[in-house]
Design an enzyme around this catalytic site. Sequence first.
Site, mmCIF file in Angstrom:
data_model
loop_
_atom_site.group_PDB
_atom_site.id
_atom_site.type_symbol
_atom_site.label_atom_id
_atom_site.label_comp_id
_atom_site.label_asym_id
_atom_site.label_seq_id
_atom_site.Cartn_x
_atom_site.Cartn_y
_atom_site.Cartn_z
ATOM 1 N N LYS A 13 -4.745 9.221 -0.686
ATOM 2 C CA LYS A 13 -4.527 9.160 0.772
ATOM 3 C C LYS A 13 -3.551 8.037 1.149
ATOM 4 O O LYS A 13 -2.596 8.252 1.881
ATOM 5 C CB LYS A 13 -5.864 8.930 1.515
ATOM 6 C CG LYS A 13 -6.934 9.949 1.208
ATOM 7 C CD LYS A 13 -8.230 9.652 1.935
ATOM 8 C CE LYS A 13 -8.920 8.379 1.510
ATOM 9 N NZ LYS A 13 -9.448 8.358 0.134
ATOM 10 N N ARG A 127 -5.574 1.640 -11.135
ATOM 11 C CA ARG A 127 -4.886 1.199 -9.905
ATOM 12 C C ARG A 127 -4.815 -0.335 -9.885
ATOM 13 O O ARG A 127 -5.767 -1.022 -10.223
ATOM 14 C CB ARG A 127 -5.659 1.664 -8.666
ATOM 15 C CG ARG A 127 -5.109 1.040 -7.382
ATOM 16 C CD ARG A 127 -5.574 1.722 -6.132
ATOM 17 N NE ARG A 127 -7.014 1.692 -5.946
ATOM 18 C CZ ARG A 127 -7.635 2.357 -4.967
ATOM 19 N NH1 ARG A 127 -6.942 3.086 -4.114
ATOM 20 N NH2 ARG A 127 -8.940 2.305 -4.858
ATOM 21 N N ARG A 160 -8.831 -4.092 -7.205
ATOM 22 C CA ARG A 160 -9.770 -4.218 -6.079
ATOM 23 C C ARG A 160 -11.184 -4.386 -6.620
ATOM 24 O O ARG A 160 -11.546 -3.788 -7.618
ATOM 25 C CB ARG A 160 -9.697 -2.954 -5.208
ATOM 26 C CG ARG A 160 -8.755 -3.086 -4.040
ATOM 27 C CD ARG A 160 -8.483 -1.786 -3.346
ATOM 28 N NE ARG A 160 -9.645 -1.014 -2.943
ATOM 29 C CZ ARG A 160 -9.583 0.144 -2.267
ATOM 30 N NH1 ARG A 160 -8.404 0.628 -1.914
ATOM 31 N NH2 ARG A 160 -10.668 0.802 -1.941
ATOM 32 N N ARG A 171 -19.031 5.353 -4.515
ATOM 33 C CA ARG A 171 -18.192 5.716 -3.361
ATOM 34 C C ARG A 171 -17.998 7.226 -3.312
ATOM 35 O O ARG A 171 -17.993 7.816 -2.233
ATOM 36 C CB ARG A 171 -16.832 4.992 -3.442
ATOM 37 C CG ARG A 171 -16.941 3.517 -3.097
ATOM 38 C CD ARG A 171 -15.769 2.702 -3.623
ATOM 39 N NE ARG A 171 -14.471 3.165 -3.175
ATOM 40 C CZ ARG A 171 -13.324 2.863 -3.784
ATOM 41 N NH1 ARG A 171 -13.330 2.095 -4.853
ATOM 42 N NH2 ARG A 171 -12.199 3.319 -3.308
#
Length: 215
Positions: A13, A127, A160, A171
Amino acid sequence: MNLVLMGPPGAGKGTQAKVISNKFNIPHISTGDMLREAVAAGTDLGKKVAHILEEGLLVPDELMFEIVRERLQKGDALKGFILDGYPRTVAQAEKLDEILQELGKSLDAVVLITSTEEEVVRRISSRRVCPSCGRVYNLLTLKPAQDNLCDDCGIELIQRKDDLPHTVRERYRIYTEKTAPVLEYYRRTGILKTIDGSRTLEEVTKDLFESLENM
Ligand code: AP5
């Protein structure tokens, strides 16, 4: 263009929102980025939500309503926006309708970027983000020019705190339980479009643009 991007964590996204934002010159409003900025700045909001983000849980709806209302009222969002990370519950979707109605606006499209749990765990594990400008990289598919350094800031990239595999799975579980019902909410209004996010970045972007052109 008033757009909502939806999809599980790691579906792409944020990455696609940046591309649309540049092409159409409308702001990318990421509630996750706004919350992480509040945590980094140590504001009252940041102190309240830090542990929630770290555990991959949802911030209470009432807090989110105010954050989103305030952001959508800002001048740059009046010409259009890409909302990424909100709504995540049916109550948030209902509130968004209310906020937009107050502003004399409505949504043009809600785009769902799909992906499987295994794919997002794999992507998110690799990531890395720049702690200064927030630019997102991937050690497998979107590498920085120099090992682990941001192309723009030259700063060391970080992972993160909510990107550990067990938190990503949590999540994903919360997405399935709380956010998937929001898709039904938008399906009923006829503005939901679905894009297969399991392909390459370029393929997903191409589909997304085609889908927006046919709005
Ligand atoms: P948020 O920041 O919104 O996280 P998220 O929805 O879980 O999404 P991500 O940012 O993890 O993934 P993304 O889909 O943007 O993927 P990306 O483009 O980076 O929210 C974080 C937290 O804030 C929540 O858990 C919650 O606590 C709180 N929160 C936020 N909003 C809230 C709300 N409304 N209500 C309550 N709480 C809220 O891509 C992922 C990786 O994959 C990148 O490395 C990228 O380079 C790579 N990649 C992307 N697309 C592709 C592709 N097609 N092929 C290969 N690699 C790809």
